[in-house]
Design an enzyme around this catalytic site. Sequence first.
Site, PDB file in Angstrom:
ATOM      1  CG  HIS A 145      -0.443   0.041   2.474  1.00 18.38           C
ATOM      2  ND1 HIS A 145      -0.427  -0.584   3.407  1.00 18.38           N
ATOM      3  CD2 HIS A 145       0.109   1.390   3.051  1.00 18.38           C
ATOM      4  CE1 HIS A 145       0.181  -0.314   4.765  1.00 18.38           C
ATOM      5  NE2 HIS A 145       0.593   0.973   4.260  1.00 18.38           N
ATOM      6  CG  ASP A 175      -0.030  -4.102   2.599  1.00 19.50           C
ATOM      7  OD1 ASP A 175       0.072  -3.678   1.642  1.00 19.50           O
ATOM      8  OD2 ASP A 175      -0.460  -3.347   3.749  1.00 19.50           O
ATOM      9  CG  ASN A 248       6.617   4.142  12.256  1.00 17.12           C
ATOM     10  OD1 ASN A 248       6.109   4.992  12.833  1.00 17.12           O
ATOM     11  ND2 ASN A 248       7.800   3.652  12.187  1.00 17.12           N
ATOM     12  CB  SER A 249       3.111   2.056   6.301  1.00 20.55           C
ATOM     13  OG  SER A 249       2.334   0.825   6.047  1.00 20.55           O
ATOM     14  CB  ILE A 308     -14.363 -21.948   3.967  1.00 21.65           C
ATOM     15  CG1 ILE A 308     -13.549 -20.869   3.741  1.00 21.65           C
ATOM     16  CG2 ILE A 308     -14.329 -23.050   2.997  1.00 21.65           C
ATOM     17  CD1 ILE A 308     -11.908 -21.501   3.862  1.00 21.65           C
TER      18      ILE A 308
END
Length: 517
Positions: A145, A175, A248-249, A308
């Site tokens: 992202h 991600d 921080n990502s 499921i």
Amino acid sequence: MSDILRRHRVAALLGAALIISPFVMSFAQSANNMSANNMGASNAVATTRTPVAGITAPNGSFAPIVAADKPAVVTVTTVMKAQPETMSDGSPFDGRSPFDEYFRQFFGDQGIPVPRTPPQQAQRTEALGSGFIVDSDGTIVTNNHVVDGATSIKVTLDDGTELPAKLVGRDAKNDLAVLKIKADKPLPTVKWGDSDKLMTGDQVLAIGNPFGIGTTVTSGIVSARGRDLNSGPFDDFIQIDAPINHGNSGGPLVDVNGNVVGINTAIYSPNGGSVGVGFAIPSDQAEKVVAKLMKGGSIEYGYLGVQIQPVTQDVASAVGLDHPGGALVSQVNDGSPAAKAGIETGDVVTSFAGHDIKDPKDLSRAVADVSPGAKEELDVWRKGKSVEISVDVGRNSDDVKTASAEDHGGKSPEQALRVSSLGLGLTDVTPDVREELNLATNQHGALVERVNPDKAASAAGIQPGDVIVGIDQTPVKSARQANQAIAQAGRSGRKSVLLLVDRGDAQIFVAVPFAAG
């Protein structure tokens, strides 16, 4: 705060966030610290505190770890086009998550208004994230992202050097993304660690560039393992209390040995800032994905073609299992590998490719790890016995549609309302009902017209508008059949009955206990 943060709003940050003033937060923290210090001083004479082993940093400081790892942590700056009408970027947190109000990606958005532009004009925005170097040739790991939708990517090294970066590959489901830069010398790196050995309470450090202020190190502990944020099919996050914020990502989470045990990815925040609840992708999961991306640029996942759901105690009782566990098949997609292999609605998958399946996530991950085209064995619990099935795993197809049915009232004169012992008012599915609910012309079953709020069916989540198409893994075509099957299940001595429900575009199993009825 950098000029980038003052000038631009980040496209991938979705939803409104109440940003608490940094001054107010600093003042509050200072007050708390002063209070704590004063309390400590007043007790110093009377009490001698004994340090607890393992609670403080080795040798009293994390400085050696920071000195070794910090040079390998980078800032990732991306330029992207954002449409004024929508800020959705297709990432795991793009507004479709039920947690969208609270989970924020760590870019540099400070809640600064964006100047209005004509609807036809695309807006260029800059976004900030973090990353870390895993190979001295310039291979960098970050979050998907951070770079999703980018038209250009720039990496800033710890020494301030800015270099253009190339996107090697990315995987939205996990991600994760891999970048490559060219430098005139070998670059410092960090090593992968073993996240499986992490235990709740272990110390960790988070390194990154929060708010674009520069590389920052924060410390904390592992708060929990195996968190599922409903952001993707492979959620298995490490929860930490080390402060992490926007920017921080993609940065590394390291252990006390300085090895990467996670990738900082998300926070829970009612105010837009860190409140001590952060989440990181485990290194054991990330390392495998990164290795595949470095080789091929993309990943192909295995595919069965089933919907499921978990096996609760009530479901287990209804299907004759002695304990909850496995993945209950609520729907088999037409023409899918599962359909061709003979997997049926109502089967409980208990093992796949030699791995025990404890819950739906186990099955999703196990199938995803298998290469398309491989033949694998799985075990299912079907009508009181275990059945072994061989399946040719297919190639993953994205986006299984689900929808909730609206509350539809009323009945045609020819319909007779039948009230079951579970508190359900059931009617037949007539041509008028099919047209009103937009059902298939061959749709049969029992339409739920009323639900007694004081009975078990309501507590289990059955809604008006649901169509019951099966009871205890046996199809039903009318309200009369449904009531007879429910009565038979009650006489059998089981504690609950298993209803297969058509709801919108999806089928789900709902276990309704008799005792609560």
